[in-house]
Motif scaffolding. Structure first.
Motif, PDB file in Angstrom:
ATOM      1  N   ALA A  32     -11.597 -11.320   2.577  1.00  0.00           N
ATOM      2  CA  ALA A  32     -11.113 -10.026   3.081  1.00  0.00           C
ATOM      3  C   ALA A  32     -10.623 -10.111   4.524  1.00  0.00           C
ATOM      4  O   ALA A  32      -9.883  -9.235   4.979  1.00  0.00           O
ATOM      5  N   LEU A  33     -10.988 -11.151   5.237  1.00  0.00           N
ATOM      6  CA  LEU A  33     -10.554 -11.316   6.631  1.00  0.00           C
ATOM      7  C   LEU A  33      -9.084 -11.735   6.733  1.00  0.00           C
ATOM      8  O   LEU A  33      -8.468 -11.580   7.785  1.00  0.00           O
ATOM      9  N   PHE A  34      -8.506 -12.251   5.634  1.00  0.00           N
ATOM     10  CA  PHE A  34      -7.161 -12.813   5.664  1.00  0.00           C
ATOM     11  C   PHE A  34      -6.076 -11.785   5.357  1.00  0.00           C
ATOM     12  O   PHE A  34      -6.264 -10.907   4.514  1.00  0.00           O
ATOM     13  N   VAL A  40      -4.564 -21.385   5.000  1.00  0.00           N
ATOM     14  CA  VAL A  40      -5.575 -22.277   5.562  1.00  0.00           C
ATOM     15  C   VAL A  40      -5.053 -23.702   5.445  1.00  0.00           C
ATOM     16  O   VAL A  40      -4.572 -24.107   4.384  1.00  0.00           O
ATOM     17  N   GLU A  41      -5.168 -24.440   6.541  1.00  0.00           N
ATOM     18  CA  GLU A  41      -4.906 -25.879   6.551  1.00  0.00           C
ATOM     19  C   GLU A  41      -6.177 -26.525   7.097  1.00  0.00           C
ATOM     20  O   GLU A  41      -6.446 -26.434   8.283  1.00  0.00           O
ATOM     21  N   ILE A  62      -6.234 -19.443  -1.116  1.00  0.00           N
ATOM     22  CA  ILE A  62      -7.358 -19.512  -0.175  1.00  0.00           C
ATOM     23  C   ILE A  62      -8.674 -19.416  -0.946  1.00  0.00           C
ATOM     24  O   ILE A  62      -9.642 -20.114  -0.628  1.00  0.00           O
ATOM     25  N   ALA A  63      -8.721 -18.588  -1.983  1.00  0.00           N
ATOM     26  CA  ALA A  63      -9.926 -18.482  -2.814  1.00  0.00           C
ATOM     27  C   ALA A  63     -10.210 -19.812  -3.512  1.00  0.00           C
ATOM     28  O   ALA A  63     -11.373 -20.240  -3.598  1.00  0.00           O
ATOM     29  N   ARG A  64      -9.173 -20.483  -4.007  1.00  0.00           N
ATOM     30  CA  ARG A  64      -9.371 -21.797  -4.640  1.00  0.00           C
ATOM     31  C   ARG A  64      -9.871 -22.812  -3.616  1.00  0.00           C
ATOM     32  O   ARG A  64     -10.744 -23.632  -3.920  1.00  0.00           O
ATOM     33  N   PHE A  65      -9.322 -22.763  -2.383  1.00  0.00           N
ATOM     34  CA  PHE A  65      -9.807 -23.634  -1.305  1.00  0.00           C
ATOM     35  C   PHE A  65     -11.293 -23.384  -1.069  1.00  0.00           C
ATOM     36  O   PHE A  65     -12.084 -24.331  -0.967  1.00  0.00           O
ATOM     37  N   GLN A 122      -4.122 -14.600  10.049  1.00  0.00           N
ATOM     38  CA  GLN A 122      -2.842 -15.086   9.530  1.00  0.00           C
ATOM     39  C   GLN A 122      -2.983 -16.545   9.134  1.00  0.00           C
ATOM     40  O   GLN A 122      -2.420 -16.979   8.151  1.00  0.00           O
ATOM     41  N   SER A 123      -3.758 -17.279   9.930  1.00  0.00           N
ATOM     42  CA  SER A 123      -3.963 -18.693   9.592  1.00  0.00           C
ATOM     43  C   SER A 123      -5.211 -19.239  10.256  1.00  0.00           C
ATOM     44  O   SER A 123      -5.653 -18.762  11.296  1.00  0.00           O
TER      45      SER A 123
END
Length: 140
Positions: A32-34, A40-41, A62-65, A122-123
């Motif tokens: 929820a913060l994104f 994400v890297e 991002i969820a899969r990460f 954002q990232s």
């Protein structure tokens, strides 16, 4: 003092919230913060988590990460030695200690957070070396 000098910047708030949610293994809170178009890297560049080195873009990616990294840890501890905030970005210099399947690993690095105008992440870009981190591996 003006409100500007007493109000904490949104990127500092978001970065701490991210670290807290990740270390607490609170997936939905972390996601929820994104921003919807966030990414994400971690680490930046090709890795076992991201063979093409293009990052994980959008909430589904991002969820899969999260599922392949944070969710697999027994614990995560963030150690922040220093921070520098410029504009809508902040770097922290420090380490992340992960415990996974009885193995402890320390990733020393520089971690860059950026927020959008709404204060959403954002990232997150994590600059750390896999080979260097693996040299810290300790069986618990």
């Amino acid at each position: 003092m003006t409100a500007e000098t007493t109000t904490e910047h949104p990127v500092r708030i978001a970065s701490r919230a991210s670290q807290s949610a990740a270390s607490g293994k609170r997936k939905e809170e972390w996601l929820a913060l994104f921003a919807e178009d966030g990414w994400v890297e971690d680490p930046v560049g090709p890795s076992g988590f991201d063979p093409e080195g293009k990052g994980h873009h959008g909430r589904d990616a991002i969820a899969r990460f999260y599922d392949m990294t944070i969710a697999t840890t027994d614990s995560l501890v963030f150690t922040v030695r220093d921070t520098v905030q410029c504009g809508d970005e902040m770097v922290y210099i420090g380490s992340i200690r992960s415990v996974v399947a009885g193995n402890q690993i320390d990733a020393e690095g520089v971690f860059v957070y950026r927020v959008n105008d709404e204060g959403k992440l954002q990232s997150i870009r994590a600059f750390w070396e896999v080979d260097r981190a693996m040299k810290t591996l300790v069986k618990l």
